[in-house]
Enzyme design. Sequence first.
Site, PDB file in Angstrom:
ATOM      1  N   CYS A   1     -20.314   4.160  -6.758  1.00 38.83           N
ATOM      2  CA  CYS A   1     -19.659   3.174  -5.805  1.00 38.83           C
ATOM      3  C   CYS A   1     -18.253   2.625  -6.381  1.00 38.83           C
ATOM      4  O   CYS A   1     -17.694   2.253  -5.673  1.00 38.83           O
ATOM      5  CB  CYS A   1     -20.352   1.665  -5.909  1.00 38.83           C
ATOM      6  SG  CYS A   1     -20.604   0.902  -7.560  1.00 38.83           S
TER       7      CYS A   1
ATOM      8  N   ARG B   1     -10.092 -10.027  -0.282  1.00 43.90           N
ATOM      9  CA  ARG B   1     -11.417  -9.920   0.654  1.00 43.90           C
ATOM     10  C   ARG B   1     -11.102 -10.825   1.973  1.00 43.90           C
ATOM     11  O   ARG B   1     -10.229 -11.613   2.097  1.00 43.90           O
ATOM     12  CB  ARG B   1     -12.666 -10.506  -0.095  1.00 43.90           C
ATOM     13  CG  ARG B   1     -12.882  -9.683  -1.195  1.00 43.90           C
ATOM     14  CD  ARG B   1     -13.550  -8.376  -1.106  1.00 43.90           C
ATOM     15  NE  ARG B   1     -14.704  -8.825  -0.123  1.00 43.90           N
ATOM     16  CZ  ARG B   1     -15.794  -9.337  -0.413  1.00 43.90           C
ATOM     17  NH1 ARG B   1     -15.724  -9.530  -1.579  1.00 43.90           N
ATOM     18  NH2 ARG B   1     -16.613  -9.608   0.582  1.00 43.90           N
TER      19      ARG B   1
ATOM     20  N   ARG C   1     -10.464   3.199  -2.045  1.00 39.42           N
ATOM     21  CA  ARG C   1      -9.841   4.249  -1.603  1.00 39.42           C
ATOM     22  C   ARG C   1      -8.438   4.075  -1.253  1.00 39.42           C
ATOM     23  O   ARG C   1      -7.588   4.784  -1.918  1.00 39.42           O
ATOM     24  CB  ARG C   1     -10.483   4.828  -0.357  1.00 39.42           C
ATOM     25  CG  ARG C   1      -9.825   5.835   0.765  1.00 39.42           C
ATOM     26  CD  ARG C   1     -10.400   6.088   2.019  1.00 39.42           C
ATOM     27  NE  ARG C   1     -10.438   4.689   2.760  1.00 39.42           N
ATOM     28  CZ  ARG C   1      -9.472   4.307   3.621  1.00 39.42           C
ATOM     29  NH1 ARG C   1      -8.440   5.151   3.617  1.00 39.42           N
ATOM     30  NH2 ARG C   1      -9.943   3.358   4.317  1.00 39.42           N
ATOM     31  N   ARG C   2      -8.129   2.875  -0.436  1.00 36.09           N
ATOM     32  CA  ARG C   2      -6.702   2.436  -0.332  1.00 36.09           C
ATOM     33  C   ARG C   2      -6.006   2.217  -1.466  1.00 36.09           C
ATOM     34  O   ARG C   2      -4.765   2.632  -1.531  1.00 36.09           O
ATOM     35  CB  ARG C   2      -6.887   1.271   0.584  1.00 36.09           C
ATOM     36  CG  ARG C   2      -7.157   1.856   2.000  1.00 36.09           C
ATOM     37  CD  ARG C   2      -7.375   0.413   2.766  1.00 36.09           C
ATOM     38  NE  ARG C   2      -7.767   0.605   4.144  1.00 36.09           N
ATOM     39  CZ  ARG C   2      -8.439  -0.163   5.010  1.00 36.09           C
ATOM     40  NH1 ARG C   2      -8.591  -1.343   4.415  1.00 36.09           N
ATOM     41  NH2 ARG C   2      -8.564   0.060   6.059  1.00 36.09           N
TER      42      ARG C   2
ATOM     43  N   ARG D   1      -6.817 -11.811   6.032  1.00 36.51           N
ATOM     44  CA  ARG D   1      -6.267 -10.887   5.373  1.00 36.51           C
ATOM     45  C   ARG D   1      -4.609 -10.941   5.865  1.00 36.51           C
ATOM     46  O   ARG D   1      -3.646 -10.743   5.296  1.00 36.51           O
ATOM     47  CB  ARG D   1      -6.524  -9.415   5.213  1.00 36.51           C
ATOM     48  CG  ARG D   1      -7.770  -9.477   4.354  1.00 36.51           C
ATOM     49  CD  ARG D   1      -8.678  -8.110   4.235  1.00 36.51           C
ATOM     50  NE  ARG D   1      -9.466  -7.781   5.329  1.00 36.51           N
ATOM     51  CZ  ARG D   1      -9.812  -6.671   5.498  1.00 36.51           C
ATOM     52  NH1 ARG D   1      -9.530  -5.727   4.879  1.00 36.51           N
ATOM     53  NH2 ARG D   1     -10.968  -6.686   6.466  1.00 36.51           N
TER      54      ARG D   1
ATOM     55  N   LYS E   1     -18.313   3.259   8.828  1.00 39.44           N
ATOM     56  CA  LYS E   1     -18.077   3.260   7.590  1.00 39.44           C
ATOM     57  C   LYS E   1     -18.683   2.322   6.632  1.00 39.44           C
ATOM     58  O   LYS E   1     -18.743   2.441   5.135  1.00 39.44           O
ATOM     59  CB  LYS E   1     -16.427   3.038   7.533  1.00 39.44           C
ATOM     60  CG  LYS E   1     -16.194   1.629   7.850  1.00 39.44           C
ATOM     61  CD  LYS E   1     -14.582   1.492   7.712  1.00 39.44           C
ATOM     62  CE  LYS E   1     -14.057   0.167   8.006  1.00 39.44           C
ATOM     63  NZ  LYS E   1     -14.506  -0.913   7.113  1.00 39.44           N
ATOM     64  N   ASP E   2     -19.457   1.322   7.264  1.00 38.98           N
ATOM     65  CA  ASP E   2     -20.006   0.406   5.972  1.00 38.98           C
ATOM     66  C   ASP E   2     -21.646   0.992   5.838  1.00 38.98           C
ATOM     67  O   ASP E   2     -22.148   0.395   4.997  1.00 38.98           O
ATOM     68  CB  ASP E   2     -20.388  -0.999   6.896  1.00 38.98           C
ATOM     69  CG  ASP E   2     -19.056  -1.668   7.011  1.00 38.98           C
ATOM     70  OD1 ASP E   2     -18.103  -1.399   6.215  1.00 38.98           O
ATOM     71  OD2 ASP E   2     -18.780  -2.428   8.016  1.00 38.98           O
TER      72      ASP E   2
END
Length: 312
Positions: free
Chosen positions: A247, A154, A136-137, A160, A86-87
């Site tokens: 982006c 972050r 997205r989230r 987190r 995904k990165d």
Amino acid sequence: MIKKLRIATRGSPLAIAQAKIARDALISVDTRLAKPGLIDIIPIQTTGDKMQRGSLAKVSGKGLFTKEIEDALLEDRVDIAVHSMKDMPTALPPGLGVVAVLPREDTRDALISNNNKVKSIEDLPMGACVGTASLRRSAILKNKRPDIKITNLRGNIQTRLKKVESGDVDATFLAVAGLKRLGLLEKMTAILDFKEMLPAVGQGALGIECRKSNSKICELVDLVNHKETYTCVQAERAFLTVMDGSCRTPIGGLATLDGSIFTITGLVIRPDGSEAIYRKRQGDLGNSMEIARAVAADLKSTAGPGFFTEDC
């Protein structure tokens, strides 16, 4: 016989754990690599890792979590690189290729809340503060719960989780795959259904990138390629290539295989959550790339040019 195998990865606890998964997979196909000292895992700090404040979406350019690692590959300082798919940008530097994708872990997102009674997005208290750095989230959350306050969060998974435990935020979202690989599944409050939160393209998949010119290494890495996962991830990346969102365009995509039946679901959503467009198609496995591109083209056509933002 390979004399030494140098594996590059990011330096977070999750990235190191994922590099070890790749290492063990390679040892399983060539047990000679189990000899002590034959495999080195080399952590490399990327631009994305250095930026612990602010929104990554506002930084121009792609490959924030891969460029320095790919530079090391191209300069022959390492032999292979292990990435969260995904990165990875859809376009790779000339001379490099993702030769293998390991069997995919759970692709879903997890909800982590300081209230164990919260089992879904709808269960979040009115006006709750949710921390996430994912556009997205964030956009999906705004679409479903416009009352929620979202703050940029972050850091690695452990950082987190501590923010939730300390009460700095009421909740956050993390990939189930990452929590599982770190043995932290007990931290989850709930696993979100795809209808609640469609994952990012490539989520849950680990890719191994090599220099194409190093045939001996490529042949070794190819032995651990999981064809079903590789097919699905390549189709998702083809979908993302056609979408060509900026982006700052939240996009989700998930491809699955059921025998020879290929299915892909795609999502594009405005950053403010005001409009979400989903598309889903099925077809024969042999047409997976064409189906993926068709879903993306349909989404782009339906959304229209004003849907996509370019002010990165």
